[in-house]
Motif scaffolding. Structure first.
Motif, PDB file in Angstrom:
ATOM      1  N   ARG A  76     141.124   0.150  34.925  1.00  0.00           N
ATOM      2  CA  ARG A  76     140.619   0.930  36.226  1.00  0.00           C
ATOM      3  C   ARG A  76     139.737   0.319  36.826  1.00  0.00           C
ATOM      4  N   ILE A  77     139.190  -1.266  36.672  1.00  0.00           N
ATOM      5  CA  ILE A  77     138.437  -1.544  37.684  1.00  0.00           C
ATOM      6  C   ILE A  77     139.771  -2.670  38.164  1.00  0.00           C
ATOM      7  N   GLN A  78     140.849  -2.770  38.419  1.00  0.00           N
ATOM      8  CA  GLN A  78     142.244  -3.590  38.735  1.00  0.00           C
ATOM      9  C   GLN A  78     142.363  -3.261  39.894  1.00  0.00           C
ATOM     10  N   ALA A  79     142.860  -1.048  39.669  1.00  0.00           N
ATOM     11  CA  ALA A  79     143.205  -0.323  39.852  1.00  0.00           C
ATOM     12  C   ALA A  79     142.085   0.311  41.620  1.00  0.00           C
ATOM     13  N   CYS A  80     141.278   0.466  41.103  1.00  0.00           N
ATOM     14  CA  CYS A  80     140.030   0.709  42.257  1.00  0.00           C
ATOM     15  C   CYS A  80     140.175  -0.354  43.081  1.00  0.00           C
ATOM     16  N   LEU A  81     139.358  -1.839  42.109  1.00  0.00           N
ATOM     17  CA  LEU A  81     139.477  -3.250  43.265  1.00  0.00           C
ATOM     18  C   LEU A  81     141.477  -2.739  44.452  1.00  0.00           C
ATOM     19  N   ASN A  82     142.166  -2.833  44.239  1.00  0.00           N
ATOM     20  CA  ASN A  82     142.960  -2.919  44.847  1.00  0.00           C
ATOM     21  C   ASN A  82     143.357  -2.002  45.239  1.00  0.00           C
ATOM     22  N   GLU A  83     142.938  -0.797  45.401  1.00  0.00           N
ATOM     23  CA  GLU A  83     142.904   0.629  46.648  1.00  0.00           C
ATOM     24  C   GLU A  83     142.176   0.236  47.352  1.00  0.00           C
ATOM     25  N   ASN A  84     141.018  -0.277  47.233  1.00  0.00           N
ATOM     26  CA  ASN A  84     139.943  -0.059  48.085  1.00  0.00           C
ATOM     27  C   ASN A  84     139.517  -1.990  48.687  1.00  0.00           C
ATOM     28  N   ASN A  85     140.594  -2.260  48.879  1.00  0.00           N
ATOM     29  CA  ASN A  85     140.402  -3.515  49.879  1.00  0.00           C
ATOM     30  C   ASN A  85     139.672  -4.383  48.559  1.00  0.00           C
ATOM     31  N   TYR A  86     138.729  -4.525  47.274  1.00  0.00           N
ATOM     32  CA  TYR A  86     138.487  -5.848  46.407  1.00  0.00           C
ATOM     33  C   TYR A  86     137.193  -5.262  47.183  1.00  0.00           C
ATOM     34  N   GLN A  87     136.577  -4.229  47.544  1.00  0.00           N
ATOM     35  CA  GLN A  87     135.706  -4.018  48.147  1.00  0.00           C
ATOM     36  C   GLN A  87     134.288  -3.444  46.688  1.00  0.00           C
ATOM     37  N   GLU A  88     133.573  -4.273  45.784  1.00  0.00           N
ATOM     38  CA  GLU A  88     133.179  -3.790  44.511  1.00  0.00           C
ATOM     39  C   GLU A  88     132.554  -2.388  45.143  1.00  0.00           C
ATOM     40  N   ASP A  89     131.528  -2.631  45.811  1.00  0.00           N
ATOM     41  CA  ASP A  89     130.657  -1.264  45.901  1.00  0.00           C
ATOM     42  C   ASP A  89     131.379   0.396  45.878  1.00  0.00           C
ATOM     43  N   LYS A  90     132.707  -0.193  46.195  1.00  0.00           N
ATOM     44  CA  LYS A  90     133.580   1.015  46.227  1.00  0.00           C
ATOM     45  C   LYS A  90     133.805   1.782  44.784  1.00  0.00           C
ATOM     46  N   CYS A  91     134.065   0.904  43.866  1.00  0.00           N
ATOM     47  CA  CYS A  91     134.376   0.559  42.448  1.00  0.00           C
ATOM     48  C   CYS A  91     132.628   0.658  41.882  1.00  0.00           C
ATOM     49  N   ALA A  92     131.833   1.106  42.091  1.00  0.00           N
ATOM     50  CA  ALA A  92     130.250   0.733  41.433  1.00  0.00           C
ATOM     51  C   ALA A  92     130.415   1.527  40.194  1.00  0.00           C
ATOM     52  N   ASP A  93     131.014   2.864  40.611  1.00  0.00           N
ATOM     53  CA  ASP A  93     131.232   4.083  38.743  1.00  0.00           C
ATOM     54  C   ASP A  93     132.057   3.293  38.069  1.00  0.00           C
ATOM     55  N   VAL A  94     132.801   2.865  38.566  1.00  0.00           N
ATOM     56  CA  VAL A  94     133.942   2.277  37.099  1.00  0.00           C
ATOM     57  C   VAL A  94     133.680   1.153  36.628  1.00  0.00           C
ATOM     58  N   LEU A  95     133.218   0.188  37.457  1.00  0.00           N
ATOM     59  CA  LEU A  95     132.050  -1.161  36.897  1.00  0.00           C
ATOM     60  C   LEU A  95     131.549  -0.887  35.892  1.00  0.00           C
ATOM     61  N   GLU A  96     130.261   0.212  36.357  1.00  0.00           N
ATOM     62  CA  GLU A  96     129.225   0.470  35.086  1.00  0.00           C
ATOM     63  C   GLU A  96     129.776   1.393  34.066  1.00  0.00           C
ATOM     64  N   ALA A  97     131.139   1.674  34.108  1.00  0.00           N
ATOM     65  CA  ALA A  97     131.611   2.573  32.950  1.00  0.00           C
ATOM     66  C   ALA A  97     132.481   1.407  32.525  1.00  0.00           C
TER      67      ALA A  97
ATOM     68  N   PRO B  13     122.663  -3.085  35.793  1.00  0.00           N
ATOM     69  CA  PRO B  13     124.045  -2.499  36.140  1.00  0.00           C
ATOM     70  C   PRO B  13     124.855  -2.272  37.464  1.00  0.00           C
ATOM     71  N   TYR B  14     126.157  -1.652  37.724  1.00  0.00           N
ATOM     72  CA  TYR B  14     126.211  -1.532  38.740  1.00  0.00           C
ATOM     73  C   TYR B  14     126.139  -0.244  39.932  1.00  0.00           C
ATOM     74  N   LEU B  15     125.274   0.368  39.100  1.00  0.00           N
ATOM     75  CA  LEU B  15     124.661   1.954  39.655  1.00  0.00           C
ATOM     76  C   LEU B  15     123.665   1.700  39.793  1.00  0.00           C
ATOM     77  N   THR B  16     123.305   1.942  41.144  1.00  0.00           N
ATOM     78  CA  THR B  16     121.953   2.603  41.543  1.00  0.00           C
ATOM     79  C   THR B  16     122.221   3.488  42.583  1.00  0.00           C
ATOM     80  N   GLU B  17     120.259   3.709  42.394  1.00  0.00           N
ATOM     81  CA  GLU B  17     120.179   4.895  42.866  1.00  0.00           C
ATOM     82  C   GLU B  17     120.874   5.063  44.768  1.00  0.00           C
ATOM     83  N   ALA B  18     120.975   3.764  45.736  1.00  0.00           N
ATOM     84  CA  ALA B  18     121.583   3.743  46.855  1.00  0.00           C
ATOM     85  C   ALA B  18     123.425   4.158  46.496  1.00  0.00           C
ATOM     86  N   SER B  19     124.094   2.954  45.402  1.00  0.00           N
ATOM     87  CA  SER B  19     125.646   3.096  45.780  1.00  0.00           C
ATOM     88  C   SER B  19     125.854   4.616  44.364  1.00  0.00           C
TER      89      SER B  19
END
Length: 74
Positions: A16-37, A60-66
């Motif tokens: 899921r991380i690989q798919a999310c990063l691929n779909e979001n131009n490898y922007q980790e902040d867009k995949c914080a929920d998947v990274l936290e899982a 933790p990958y999920l912060t209040e901001a993310s």
């Protein structure tokens, strides 16, 4: 030897991380929920999951901001 053939309990999260990063131009902040899982899976399974090598269990990958980021963009 059969222990090494068991399914990795965190492999689906890694995919899921690989798919999310691929779909979001490898922007980790867009995949914080998947990274936290993945981190949560690794907290439980890090002793048996090869996918957990390299995962920082202390960060933790999920912060209040993310948590709010990305939701308003959709």
């Amino acid at each position: 030897m059969s222990a090494s053939r068991k399914k990795d309990p965190c492999k689906a999260n890694a995919c899921r991380i690989q798919a999310c990063l691929n779909e979001n131009n490898y922007q980790e902040d867009k995949c914080a929920d998947v990274l936290e899982a993945m981190r949560q899976c690794c907290l439980k399974w890090h002793k048996v999951s090869l996918c957990c090598s390299g995962i920082d269990l202390e960060k933790p990958y999920l912060t209040e901001a993310s948590k709010g980021a990305g939701k308003s963009e959709k």
